[in-house]
Design a protein around this motif. Structure first.
Motif, PDB file in Angstrom:
ATOM      1  N   GLN A 163       4.972  -7.023  -6.035  1.00  0.00           N
ATOM      2  CA  GLN A 163       3.739  -7.024  -6.809  1.00  0.00           C
ATOM      3  C   GLN A 163       3.083  -8.391  -6.746  1.00  0.00           C
ATOM      4  O   GLN A 163       3.735  -9.408  -6.544  1.00  0.00           O
ATOM      5  CB  GLN A 163       4.028  -6.651  -8.268  1.00  0.00           C
ATOM      6  CG  GLN A 163       2.797  -6.516  -9.158  1.00  0.00           C
ATOM      7  CD  GLN A 163       1.848  -5.437  -8.667  1.00  0.00           C
ATOM      8  OE1 GLN A 163       1.020  -5.690  -7.814  1.00  0.00           O
ATOM      9  NE2 GLN A 163       1.972  -4.240  -9.224  1.00  0.00           N
TER      10      GLN A 163
ATOM     11  N   ASN B 240      -6.924  -1.947   6.282  1.00  0.00           N
ATOM     12  CA  ASN B 240      -6.887  -2.530   4.936  1.00  0.00           C
ATOM     13  C   ASN B 240      -7.441  -3.953   4.893  1.00  0.00           C
ATOM     14  O   ASN B 240      -7.383  -4.604   3.846  1.00  0.00           O
ATOM     15  CB  ASN B 240      -5.448  -2.532   4.412  1.00  0.00           C
ATOM     16  CG  ASN B 240      -4.934  -1.135   4.132  1.00  0.00           C
ATOM     17  OD1 ASN B 240      -5.368  -0.470   3.198  1.00  0.00           O
ATOM     18  ND2 ASN B 240      -4.003  -0.665   4.965  1.00  0.00           N
TER      19      ASN B 240
ATOM     20  N   ARG C 258      -5.488  -7.766  -3.531  1.00  0.00           N
ATOM     21  CA  ARG C 258      -5.872  -6.444  -4.020  1.00  0.00           C
ATOM     22  C   ARG C 258      -4.919  -5.369  -3.506  1.00  0.00           C
ATOM     23  O   ARG C 258      -4.508  -4.479  -4.263  1.00  0.00           O
ATOM     24  CB  ARG C 258      -7.300  -6.137  -3.569  1.00  0.00           C
ATOM     25  CG  ARG C 258      -7.769  -4.718  -3.884  1.00  0.00           C
ATOM     26  CD  ARG C 258      -9.074  -4.390  -3.190  1.00  0.00           C
ATOM     27  NE  ARG C 258      -9.002  -4.651  -1.766  1.00  0.00           N
ATOM     28  CZ  ARG C 258      -8.399  -3.852  -0.892  1.00  0.00           C
ATOM     29  NH1 ARG C 258      -7.790  -2.754  -1.308  1.00  0.00           N
ATOM     30  NH2 ARG C 258      -8.398  -4.153   0.389  1.00  0.00           N
TER      31      ARG C 258
ATOM     32  N   LYS D  98       5.963   0.603  -6.386  1.00  0.00           N
ATOM     33  CA  LYS D  98       5.473   1.947  -6.075  1.00  0.00           C
ATOM     34  C   LYS D  98       6.468   2.686  -5.200  1.00  0.00           C
ATOM     35  O   LYS D  98       6.793   3.858  -5.447  1.00  0.00           O
ATOM     36  CB  LYS D  98       4.119   1.843  -5.368  1.00  0.00           C
ATOM     37  CG  LYS D  98       3.500   3.175  -4.999  1.00  0.00           C
ATOM     38  CD  LYS D  98       2.144   2.974  -4.342  1.00  0.00           C
ATOM     39  CE  LYS D  98       1.514   4.305  -3.949  1.00  0.00           C
ATOM     40  NZ  LYS D  98       0.186   4.112  -3.301  1.00  0.00           N
TER      41      LYS D  98
ATOM     42  N   LYS E 195      -1.685  -5.161  -5.404  1.00  0.00           N
ATOM     43  CA  LYS E 195      -1.779  -4.558  -6.727  1.00  0.00           C
ATOM     44  C   LYS E 195      -1.737  -3.041  -6.639  1.00  0.00           C
ATOM     45  O   LYS E 195      -1.224  -2.366  -7.531  1.00  0.00           O
ATOM     46  CB  LYS E 195      -3.075  -5.008  -7.410  1.00  0.00           C
ATOM     47  CG  LYS E 195      -3.072  -6.469  -7.847  1.00  0.00           C
ATOM     48  CD  LYS E 195      -4.377  -6.841  -8.518  1.00  0.00           C
ATOM     49  CE  LYS E 195      -4.360  -8.294  -8.982  1.00  0.00           C
ATOM     50  NZ  LYS E 195      -5.648  -8.697  -9.600  1.00  0.00           N
ATOM     51  N   GLU E 196      -2.278  -2.488  -5.543  1.00  0.00           N
ATOM     52  CA  GLU E 196      -2.344  -1.044  -5.382  1.00  0.00           C
ATOM     53  C   GLU E 196      -1.150  -0.482  -4.612  1.00  0.00           C
ATOM     54  O   GLU E 196      -0.835   0.706  -4.715  1.00  0.00           O
ATOM     55  CB  GLU E 196      -3.636  -0.676  -4.645  1.00  0.00           C
ATOM     56  CG  GLU E 196      -4.902  -1.095  -5.393  1.00  0.00           C
ATOM     57  CD  GLU E 196      -6.156  -0.909  -4.563  1.00  0.00           C
ATOM     58  OE1 GLU E 196      -6.033  -0.478  -3.393  1.00  0.00           O
ATOM     59  OE2 GLU E 196      -7.251  -1.189  -5.078  1.00  0.00           O
ATOM     60  N   ASN E 197      -0.499  -1.328  -3.815  1.00  0.00           N
ATOM     61  CA  ASN E 197       0.600  -0.876  -2.947  1.00  0.00           C
ATOM     62  C   ASN E 197       1.745  -1.872  -3.024  1.00  0.00           C
ATOM     63  O   ASN E 197       1.863  -2.765  -2.184  1.00  0.00           O
ATOM     64  CB  ASN E 197       0.124  -0.758  -1.496  1.00  0.00           C
ATOM     65  CG  ASN E 197      -1.054   0.158  -1.333  1.00  0.00           C
ATOM     66  OD1 ASN E 197      -0.905   1.362  -1.200  1.00  0.00           O
ATOM     67  ND2 ASN E 197      -2.257  -0.414  -1.353  1.00  0.00           N
ATOM     68  N   SER E 198       2.582  -1.718  -4.014  1.00  0.00           N
ATOM     69  CA  SER E 198       3.639  -2.701  -4.238  1.00  0.00           C
ATOM     70  C   SER E 198       5.017  -2.082  -4.013  1.00  0.00           C
ATOM     71  O   SER E 198       5.177  -0.867  -3.907  1.00  0.00           O
ATOM     72  CB  SER E 198       3.568  -3.242  -5.672  1.00  0.00           C
ATOM     73  OG  SER E 198       3.911  -2.229  -6.591  1.00  0.00           O
TER      74      SER E 198
END
Length: 232
Positions: free
Chosen positions: A54, A172, A209, A218, A212-215
């Motif tokens: 993260q 990305n 960014r 997850k 934060k969305e793909n850690s």
């Protein structure tokens, strides 16, 4: 009493004999997914990407001592990197146990195996991280750990295109992808990022960014759900 067995596969070596008798197969290589489903129970195979930790707050940005840095040993195409660095007005640090020849004056090579914390420290001192991968590794995930480390320290990446990497660098906007065994393509990518500080800054922001969305958290949650399902 048989205990459930979950196997994580990342390369196809000894692939099919190894998974016999397993209750579930996880792969971090998307290129293996269809092959595994064909040879195994498709409902018990899942692709879970290996992702960076993260987003974190680092200390103040260190002095940028290196324009380019590349660290690693397995299936690294340093010959192409050395060729691409010829006549460029940038410096490069390579850390590897490989014995390299014909090293340009603007390239420094450290033949040593460094502690993980030291690798991260060096990464943070670079403007761009380059991960050149050999053609023989095109179906594997070689270089993925170094890629995760580069994203962890939020540095722009230049990496050889491979089928099994899982994370799309250009889609990305995390850096640039180059053709395999193509020194001209790598040289162009290096110049593109080195000449555009604003693009490097934009990529670093996108990496923050993306994390934060793909850690890693997850991916860990997906694995936990698998464990919960097979031990019911």
């Amino acid at each position: 009493l048989k205990k459930p067995i979950v196997v994580c596969m990342h390369n196809k070596n000894n692939l099919y004999g190894f998974i016999k008798g397993c209750d579930f197969v996880i792969t971090i290589n998307p290129d293996l997914l269809d092959k595994l489903k064909q040879q195994y129970n498709s409902s018990k195979v899942q692709y879970i990407p290996l992702l960076p930790e993260q987003a974190i707050e680092f200390d103040a940005e260190p002095e940028l001592k290196y324009d380019i840095i590349s660290i690693g040993n397995t299936y690294r195409d340093y010959r192409i990197l050395l060729e691409s660095m010829e006549d460029l007005p940038y410096n490069c640090l390579i850390v590897t146990s490989q014995v390299l020849k014909d090293i340009p004056a603007n390239v420094t090579v450290i033949n040593d195996k460094l502690e993980y914390s030291e690798c991260l420290r060096l990464y943070r001192q670079a403007k761009v991280i380059v991960l050149p991968v050999l053609a023989e590794a095109q179906e594997g995930v070689f270089g993925l750990t170094s890629l995760i480390d580069a994203l962890y320290v939020e540095k722009p990446v230049i990496i050889t295109r491979t089928k099994g990497m899982g994370i799309s660098i250009e889609k990305n906007n995390l850096g640039l992808e180059v053709n395999v065994a193509d020194a001209d393509s790598l040289k162009q990518a290096i110049c593109q990022l080195m000449l555009d500080e604003e693009k490097r800054r934009s990529i670093s922001y996108n990496i923050k960014r993306f994390k934060k969305e793909n850690s890693m958290e997850k991916s860990a949650k997906q694995i936990c759900e698998i464990f919960k399902e097979i031990i019911k």
